[in-house]
Design a protein around this motif. Structure first.
Motif, PDB file in Angstrom:
ATOM      1  N   GLU A  31      45.905  34.771  36.505  1.00  0.00           N
ATOM      2  CA  GLU A  31      44.651  35.280  37.044  1.00  0.00           C
ATOM      3  C   GLU A  31      44.690  35.313  38.546  1.00  0.00           C
ATOM      4  O   GLU A  31      45.202  34.597  39.285  1.00  0.00           O
ATOM      5  CB  GLU A  31      43.520  34.520  36.591  1.00  0.00           C
ATOM      6  CG  GLU A  31      43.188  34.114  35.124  1.00  0.00           C
ATOM      7  CD  GLU A  31      42.447  32.937  34.740  1.00  0.00           C
ATOM      8  OE1 GLU A  31      42.178  32.144  35.672  1.00  0.00           O
ATOM      9  OE2 GLU A  31      42.090  33.015  33.643  1.00  0.00           O
ATOM     10  N   TYR A  33      42.101  35.879  41.842  1.00  0.00           N
ATOM     11  CA  TYR A  33      40.732  35.919  42.314  1.00  0.00           C
ATOM     12  C   TYR A  33      40.575  36.198  43.767  1.00  0.00           C
ATOM     13  O   TYR A  33      41.608  36.009  44.504  1.00  0.00           O
ATOM     14  CB  TYR A  33      40.100  34.529  42.011  1.00  0.00           C
ATOM     15  CG  TYR A  33      39.987  34.188  40.679  1.00  0.00           C
ATOM     16  CD1 TYR A  33      38.861  34.649  40.056  1.00  0.00           C
ATOM     17  CD2 TYR A  33      40.876  33.421  40.016  1.00  0.00           C
ATOM     18  CE1 TYR A  33      38.563  33.981  38.729  1.00  0.00           C
ATOM     19  CE2 TYR A  33      40.833  33.012  38.834  1.00  0.00           C
ATOM     20  CZ  TYR A  33      39.730  33.484  38.147  1.00  0.00           C
ATOM     21  OH  TYR A  33      39.759  32.778  36.666  1.00  0.00           O
ATOM     22  N   ASP A  34      39.593  37.009  44.127  1.00  0.00           N
ATOM     23  CA  ASP A  34      39.297  37.509  45.537  1.00  0.00           C
ATOM     24  C   ASP A  34      38.841  36.196  46.216  1.00  0.00           C
ATOM     25  O   ASP A  34      38.271  35.222  45.621  1.00  0.00           O
ATOM     26  CB  ASP A  34      38.690  38.615  45.810  1.00  0.00           C
ATOM     27  CG  ASP A  34      37.391  38.669  45.211  1.00  0.00           C
ATOM     28  OD1 ASP A  34      36.655  37.663  45.063  1.00  0.00           O
ATOM     29  OD2 ASP A  34      36.816  39.935  45.115  1.00  0.00           O
ATOM     30  N   ARG A  38      35.673  36.570  42.628  1.00  0.00           N
ATOM     31  CA  ARG A  38      35.561  37.459  41.615  1.00  0.00           C
ATOM     32  C   ARG A  38      37.101  37.795  41.075  1.00  0.00           C
ATOM     33  O   ARG A  38      38.069  37.843  41.643  1.00  0.00           O
ATOM     34  CB  ARG A  38      35.161  38.783  41.898  1.00  0.00           C
ATOM     35  CG  ARG A  38      33.578  38.907  42.644  1.00  0.00           C
ATOM     36  CD  ARG A  38      33.258  40.155  43.205  1.00  0.00           C
ATOM     37  NE  ARG A  38      34.343  40.435  44.445  1.00  0.00           N
ATOM     38  CZ  ARG A  38      33.782  40.968  45.424  1.00  0.00           C
ATOM     39  NH1 ARG A  38      32.691  41.748  45.300  1.00  0.00           N
ATOM     40  NH2 ARG A  38      34.632  41.407  46.372  1.00  0.00           N
ATOM     41  N   LEU A  39      37.228  37.727  39.834  1.00  0.00           N
ATOM     42  CA  LEU A  39      38.403  38.155  39.004  1.00  0.00           C
ATOM     43  C   LEU A  39      38.923  39.494  39.419  1.00  0.00           C
ATOM     44  O   LEU A  39      38.312  40.295  38.986  1.00  0.00           O
ATOM     45  CB  LEU A  39      38.358  37.666  37.485  1.00  0.00           C
ATOM     46  CG  LEU A  39      39.606  37.989  36.587  1.00  0.00           C
ATOM     47  CD1 LEU A  39      40.632  36.909  36.842  1.00  0.00           C
ATOM     48  CD2 LEU A  39      39.208  37.853  35.296  1.00  0.00           C
ATOM     49  N   ARG A  40      40.020  39.461  39.713  1.00  0.00           N
ATOM     50  CA  ARG A  40      40.528  40.976  40.181  1.00  0.00           C
ATOM     51  C   ARG A  40      41.833  41.447  39.185  1.00  0.00           C
ATOM     52  O   ARG A  40      41.947  42.744  39.100  1.00  0.00           O
ATOM     53  CB  ARG A  40      41.216  40.842  41.745  1.00  0.00           C
ATOM     54  CG  ARG A  40      40.288  40.902  42.593  1.00  0.00           C
ATOM     55  CD  ARG A  40      39.324  41.956  42.864  1.00  0.00           C
ATOM     56  NE  ARG A  40      40.157  43.112  42.646  1.00  0.00           N
ATOM     57  CZ  ARG A  40      40.181  44.180  43.534  1.00  0.00           C
ATOM     58  NH1 ARG A  40      39.595  44.022  44.675  1.00  0.00           N
ATOM     59  NH2 ARG A  40      41.051  45.284  43.338  1.00  0.00           N
ATOM     60  N   TYR A  41      42.266  40.414  38.668  1.00  0.00           N
ATOM     61  CA  TYR A  41      43.490  40.564  37.744  1.00  0.00           C
ATOM     62  C   TYR A  41      43.616  39.552  36.768  1.00  0.00           C
ATOM     63  O   TYR A  41      43.500  38.256  37.094  1.00  0.00           O
ATOM     64  CB  TYR A  41      44.900  40.806  38.643  1.00  0.00           C
ATOM     65  CG  TYR A  41      45.980  41.349  37.819  1.00  0.00           C
ATOM     66  CD1 TYR A  41      46.137  42.518  37.349  1.00  0.00           C
ATOM     67  CD2 TYR A  41      46.842  40.249  37.188  1.00  0.00           C
ATOM     68  CE1 TYR A  41      47.506  42.759  36.630  1.00  0.00           C
ATOM     69  CE2 TYR A  41      48.223  40.731  36.580  1.00  0.00           C
ATOM     70  CZ  TYR A  41      48.199  41.992  36.177  1.00  0.00           C
ATOM     71  OH  TYR A  41      49.435  42.244  35.503  1.00  0.00           O
ATOM     72  N   ILE A  59      48.927  45.162  43.669  1.00  0.00           N
ATOM     73  CA  ILE A  59      48.201  45.144  44.663  1.00  0.00           C
ATOM     74  C   ILE A  59      47.895  46.380  45.444  1.00  0.00           C
ATOM     75  O   ILE A  59      47.197  46.158  46.592  1.00  0.00           O
ATOM     76  CB  ILE A  59      48.295  44.012  45.589  1.00  0.00           C
ATOM     77  CG1 ILE A  59      49.954  44.185  46.408  1.00  0.00           C
ATOM     78  CG2 ILE A  59      48.706  42.881  44.747  1.00  0.00           C
ATOM     79  CD1 ILE A  59      50.204  43.418  47.638  1.00  0.00           C
ATOM     80  N   ASP A  61      46.033  48.868  45.384  1.00  0.00           N
ATOM     81  CA  ASP A  61      44.751  49.440  45.627  1.00  0.00           C
ATOM     82  C   ASP A  61      43.699  48.262  46.059  1.00  0.00           C
ATOM     83  O   ASP A  61      42.394  48.360  46.270  1.00  0.00           O
ATOM     84  CB  ASP A  61      44.182  49.986  44.358  1.00  0.00           C
ATOM     85  CG  ASP A  61      45.164  51.199  44.094  1.00  0.00           C
ATOM     86  OD1 ASP A  61      45.272  51.734  44.986  1.00  0.00           O
ATOM     87  OD2 ASP A  61      45.066  51.505  42.818  1.00  0.00           O
ATOM     88  N   TRP A  62      44.319  47.101  46.339  1.00  0.00           N
ATOM     89  CA  TRP A  62      43.359  45.744  46.641  1.00  0.00           C
ATOM     90  C   TRP A  62      43.046  46.021  48.177  1.00  0.00           C
ATOM     91  O   TRP A  62      43.881  46.389  48.910  1.00  0.00           O
ATOM     92  CB  TRP A  62      44.066  44.546  46.638  1.00  0.00           C
ATOM     93  CG  TRP A  62      44.309  44.278  44.869  1.00  0.00           C
ATOM     94  CD1 TRP A  62      44.062  45.111  44.091  1.00  0.00           C
ATOM     95  CD2 TRP A  62      44.797  43.209  44.236  1.00  0.00           C
ATOM     96  NE1 TRP A  62      44.498  44.750  42.619  1.00  0.00           N
ATOM     97  CE2 TRP A  62      44.896  43.410  43.126  1.00  0.00           C
ATOM     98  CE3 TRP A  62      45.229  41.842  44.938  1.00  0.00           C
ATOM     99  CZ2 TRP A  62      45.537  42.556  42.086  1.00  0.00           C
ATOM    100  CZ3 TRP A  62      45.872  40.906  43.976  1.00  0.00           C
ATOM    101  CH2 TRP A  62      45.823  41.138  42.665  1.00  0.00           C
ATOM    102  N   GLN A  63      41.610  45.622  48.555  1.00  0.00           N
ATOM    103  CA  GLN A  63      41.492  45.262  49.960  1.00  0.00           C
ATOM    104  C   GLN A  63      42.164  44.273  50.508  1.00  0.00           C
ATOM    105  O   GLN A  63      42.553  43.255  49.980  1.00  0.00           O
ATOM    106  CB  GLN A  63      39.893  44.981  50.138  1.00  0.00           C
ATOM    107  CG  GLN A  63      39.146  46.153  49.500  1.00  0.00           C
ATOM    108  CD  GLN A  63      37.823  46.049  49.850  1.00  0.00           C
ATOM    109  OE1 GLN A  63      37.130  44.767  49.941  1.00  0.00           O
ATOM    110  NE2 GLN A  63      36.697  46.997  49.817  1.00  0.00           N
ATOM    111  N   TYR A  67      43.532  36.075  48.781  1.00  0.00           N
ATOM    112  CA  TYR A  67      43.341  36.021  47.119  1.00  0.00           C
ATOM    113  C   TYR A  67      44.222  34.650  46.497  1.00  0.00           C
ATOM    114  O   TYR A  67      44.935  34.039  47.160  1.00  0.00           O
ATOM    115  CB  TYR A  67      44.314  37.237  46.527  1.00  0.00           C
ATOM    116  CG  TYR A  67      43.394  38.566  46.785  1.00  0.00           C
ATOM    117  CD1 TYR A  67      42.703  39.093  46.018  1.00  0.00           C
ATOM    118  CD2 TYR A  67      43.805  39.125  47.974  1.00  0.00           C
ATOM    119  CE1 TYR A  67      41.998  40.449  46.241  1.00  0.00           C
ATOM    120  CE2 TYR A  67      43.342  40.290  48.386  1.00  0.00           C
ATOM    121  CZ  TYR A  67      42.334  40.841  47.233  1.00  0.00           C
ATOM    122  OH  TYR A  67      41.491  41.900  47.658  1.00  0.00           O
TER     123      TYR A  67
END
Length: 85
Positions: A31, A33-34, A38-41, A59, A61-63, A67
């Protein structure tokens, strides 16, 4: 059980991978998290053998930011920080 767990490269901008060694087989729950929790993956990798493993993380497309990467194997939970540039 996990002998070692690293994220490489870290910091990362386009790609990174989780590298670890299992000394006995099992399932890996992954898992990410940002910084806001928030769960990102999330993904479960089942039936891993005792060996070294390399799992790429998507990653691109991640800001940018911090994380938390949480890995669960059996009763063991490991958490690593990942910086995306």
């Amino acid at each position: 059980q996990v002998d070692y767990l690293i994220l490489f490269p870290n910091p990362a901008s386009a790609e990174t991978a989780l590298r670890f060694v299992l000394n006995r087989g099992g399932d890996l729950g992954l898992e990410v998290y940002d910084a806001l929790g928030r769960l990102r993956y999330a993904k479960v990798y089942g039936g891993l053998t005792p060996a070294e493993h390399h799992i790429p993380l998507p990653i691109e497309d991640w800001q940018s930011g911090l994380y938390l990467v949480r890995c669960r194997i059996g009763n063991q939970t490991l958490v690593k920080q990942l910086v995306v540039k």
